[in-house]
Design a protein around this motif. Sequence first.
Motif, PDB file in Angstrom:
ATOM      1  N   ALA A 166      48.655  41.887  25.532  1.00 22.92           N
ATOM      2  CA  ALA A 166      47.295  41.582  25.078  1.00 22.92           C
ATOM      3  C   ALA A 166      46.651  40.503  25.941  1.00 22.92           C
ATOM      4  O   ALA A 166      45.467  40.602  26.301  1.00 22.92           O
ATOM      5  N   PHE A 167      47.420  39.457  26.298  1.00 26.84           N
ATOM      6  CA  PHE A 167      46.887  38.392  27.148  1.00 26.84           C
ATOM      7  C   PHE A 167      46.540  38.923  28.538  1.00 26.84           C
ATOM      8  O   PHE A 167      45.475  38.628  29.096  1.00 26.84           O
ATOM      9  N   ILE A 168      47.437  39.721  29.104  1.00 27.63           N
ATOM     10  CA  ILE A 168      47.217  40.282  30.440  1.00 27.63           C
ATOM     11  C   ILE A 168      45.984  41.175  30.446  1.00 27.63           C
ATOM     12  O   ILE A 168      45.130  41.091  31.334  1.00 27.63           O
ATOM     13  N   GLU A 169      45.890  42.061  29.450  1.00 25.86           N
ATOM     14  CA  GLU A 169      44.769  42.991  29.393  1.00 25.86           C
ATOM     15  C   GLU A 169      43.449  42.259  29.245  1.00 25.86           C
ATOM     16  O   GLU A 169      42.442  42.647  29.841  1.00 25.86           O
ATOM     17  N   GLU A 170      43.446  41.188  28.476  1.00 29.86           N
ATOM     18  CA  GLU A 170      42.205  40.426  28.285  1.00 29.86           C
ATOM     19  C   GLU A 170      41.697  39.859  29.605  1.00 29.86           C
ATOM     20  O   GLU A 170      40.498  39.869  29.884  1.00 29.86           O
ATOM     21  N   THR A 177      34.663  43.927  33.506  1.00 27.64           N
ATOM     22  CA  THR A 177      33.270  43.786  33.081  1.00 27.64           C
ATOM     23  C   THR A 177      32.449  43.016  34.119  1.00 27.64           C
ATOM     24  O   THR A 177      31.262  43.298  34.315  1.00 27.64           O
ATOM     25  N   ASP A 178      33.073  42.061  34.801  1.00 33.11           N
ATOM     26  CA  ASP A 178      32.377  41.358  35.894  1.00 33.11           C
ATOM     27  C   ASP A 178      32.035  42.318  37.027  1.00 33.11           C
ATOM     28  O   ASP A 178      30.950  42.250  37.618  1.00 33.11           O
ATOM     29  N   ALA A 179      32.979  43.242  37.339  1.00 36.50           N
ATOM     30  CA  ALA A 179      32.737  44.220  38.394  1.00 36.50           C
ATOM     31  C   ALA A 179      31.608  45.166  38.000  1.00 36.50           C
ATOM     32  O   ALA A 179      30.752  45.513  38.836  1.00 36.50           O
ATOM     33  N   LEU A 180      31.588  45.590  36.734  1.00 35.84           N
ATOM     34  CA  LEU A 180      30.495  46.432  36.250  1.00 35.84           C
ATOM     35  C   LEU A 180      29.159  45.690  36.368  1.00 35.84           C
ATOM     36  O   LEU A 180      28.144  46.252  36.784  1.00 35.84           O
ATOM     37  N   ASP A 181      29.171  44.426  35.991  1.00 36.82           N
ATOM     38  CA  ASP A 181      27.951  43.608  36.033  1.00 36.82           C
ATOM     39  C   ASP A 181      27.439  43.444  37.461  1.00 36.82           C
ATOM     40  O   ASP A 181      26.238  43.575  37.724  1.00 36.82           O
ATOM     41  N   ASP A 182      28.355  43.208  38.405  1.00 44.96           N
ATOM     42  CA  ASP A 182      27.958  42.917  39.783  1.00 44.96           C
ATOM     43  C   ASP A 182      27.689  44.157  40.625  1.00 44.96           C
ATOM     44  O   ASP A 182      26.928  44.087  41.595  1.00 44.96           O
ATOM     45  N   GLU A 238      41.583  49.053  34.492  1.00 45.58           N
ATOM     46  CA  GLU A 238      40.496  48.081  34.657  1.00 45.58           C
ATOM     47  C   GLU A 238      40.623  47.323  35.977  1.00 45.58           C
ATOM     48  O   GLU A 238      39.637  47.115  36.684  1.00 45.58           O
ATOM     49  N   CYS A 239      41.847  46.930  36.279  1.00 44.76           N
ATOM     50  CA  CYS A 239      42.090  46.199  37.525  1.00 44.76           C
ATOM     51  C   CYS A 239      41.783  47.076  38.740  1.00 44.76           C
ATOM     52  O   CYS A 239      41.046  46.683  39.648  1.00 44.76           O
ATOM     53  N   GLY A 240      42.327  48.288  38.732  1.00 49.31           N
ATOM     54  CA  GLY A 240      42.168  49.176  39.872  1.00 49.31           C
ATOM     55  C   GLY A 240      40.746  49.665  40.052  1.00 49.31           C
ATOM     56  O   GLY A 240      40.215  49.672  41.181  1.00 49.31           O
ATOM     57  N   PHE A 241      40.106  50.078  38.961  1.00 50.19           N
ATOM     58  CA  PHE A 241      38.754  50.615  39.094  1.00 50.19           C
ATOM     59  C   PHE A 241      37.739  49.512  39.384  1.00 50.19           C
ATOM     60  O   PHE A 241      36.778  49.717  40.138  1.00 50.19           O
ATOM     61  N   GLY A 242      37.955  48.338  38.791  1.00 52.09           N
ATOM     62  CA  GLY A 242      37.077  47.208  39.095  1.00 52.09           C
ATOM     63  C   GLY A 242      37.103  46.868  40.579  1.00 52.09           C
ATOM     64  O   GLY A 242      36.065  46.615  41.200  1.00 52.09           O
ATOM     65  N   ASP A 243      38.307  46.870  41.155  1.00 52.66           N
ATOM     66  CA  ASP A 243      38.452  46.597  42.587  1.00 52.66           C
ATOM     67  C   ASP A 243      37.776  47.678  43.423  1.00 52.66           C
ATOM     68  O   ASP A 243      37.131  47.396  44.437  1.00 52.66           O
ATOM     69  N   LEU A 244      37.928  48.943  42.986  1.00 50.28           N
ATOM     70  CA  LEU A 244      37.301  50.055  43.712  1.00 50.28           C
ATOM     71  C   LEU A 244      35.780  49.953  43.677  1.00 50.28           C
ATOM     72  O   LEU A 244      35.098  50.237  44.677  1.00 50.28           O
ATOM     73  N   LEU A 245      35.221  49.545  42.543  1.00 54.61           N
ATOM     74  CA  LEU A 245      33.767  49.357  42.426  1.00 54.61           C
ATOM     75  C   LEU A 245      33.275  48.318  43.434  1.00 54.61           C
ATOM     76  O   LEU A 245      32.248  48.508  44.101  1.00 54.61           O
ATOM     77  N   ARG A 246      33.992  47.225  43.548  1.00 49.30           N
ATOM     78  CA  ARG A 246      33.580  46.165  44.472  1.00 49.30           C
ATOM     79  C   ARG A 246      33.667  46.641  45.925  1.00 49.30           C
ATOM     80  O   ARG A 246      32.781  46.339  46.740  1.00 49.30           O
ATOM     81  N   GLN A 247      34.712  47.370  46.255  1.00 57.40           N
ATOM     82  CA  GLN A 247      34.852  47.877  47.623  1.00 57.40           C
ATOM     83  C   GLN A 247      33.709  48.829  47.971  1.00 57.40           C
ATOM     84  O   GLN A 247      33.116  48.748  49.070  1.00 57.40           O
ATOM     85  N   GLU A 248      33.378  49.732  47.041  1.00 58.26           N
ATOM     86  CA  GLU A 248      32.331  50.723  47.295  1.00 58.26           C
ATOM     87  C   GLU A 248      30.952  50.070  47.366  1.00 58.26           C
ATOM     88  O   GLU A 248      30.123  50.430  48.223  1.00 58.26           O
TER      89      GLU A 248
END
Length: 341
Positions: A166-170, A177-182, A238-248
């Motif tokens: 739970a801590f890790i996922e949070e 959500t930061d990646a979605l926002d940015d 979340e980790c992987g897709f967030g990183d992919l969003l930033r790269q793209e």
Amino acid sequence: MNKDLTNSSIDRQNILNNPYALAEIEKAAGIRGIPFEGKTVLLKEQVAAFFEVTLRTIENYLEQNASELAKNGYVVLKGKRLKSLKEAIHLMDVPETDFGNITKTPQLGIFDFRAFLNLAMLVSESDRAKLLRQAILDIVIDIINQRTGGGTKYINQRDEDFLHSAFIEENYRKEFTDALDDCVDMGNFKYPVYTNKIYVSIFRENAKEYRKILKLEDKDSVRPTLYSEVLDLIAAYECGFGDLLRQEAKAKGRKLKPSEVDVLFKIFETQSHWKPLIEKARMKMASRDLAFRDALHHQLQEYVTPLQRDEFERFIGERSQELADRLADAKDVMKRLKDRD
């Protein structure tokens, strides 16, 4: 959910693999058999008499369900073990005729309590077996509720791995959500949209469908009810897709349109390395929710398997613990570490 134990091998095995329920059922049943090798066993004749059916009926069930009954304690004795059983019967203060003609038989089948209970969940002709099945279901529910403090909504949190997951996922949730926002050119609706895409990808249900199956109230959040393996996989997404969003977004030099994000997610979720992790998460969630929460995820029916004994220990046994107690333990550990500095 109304369970018909005569038709569901998974429901039968979940009961037979639950040591806490078995102990209570054995007390309630009060079966008197033959003391043998440290436990109580019964012969076919005794079982037939208990269920008020013919010996041939019991033999038919043995033939039709040989593998299941053997797995759960039915065994055919020969040689020295058979001789020991005959000696145990001879020492009992009952007529040997109660056990049929066993003097010269070269082999003999016996039921331990687990195998007897297995048979009770199969025999449809017996009123006694029907009454015992109802008692079994009532006891299983009572035991789970008793050991979880009255409810199973948060039984997932009794797992010793839950707090860490739970801590890790949070943390990864915040990165996502930061990646979605940015990186995504879309209003606040993008947060539930892409969260639901992750849910559907992993367990074939969006948040609304999941809430309905678990009968969650409006105030209940989804993630506190998820098992640690599911939380770990969500964090990886979340980790992987967030990183992919930033790269793209960086490659294009702008925020991404929703249509571009949808295409990107489709490519992301169909990568082959996700398959074994998704299958494991689906199996754990579908199987545990059916056994512990009496909740069937229809989209995941093919993944339901009986829980093994260690799963019951993990969630309702000595290894399990209320989340509040785990948090208190974690607080004490952190305090001791701080005091060392």
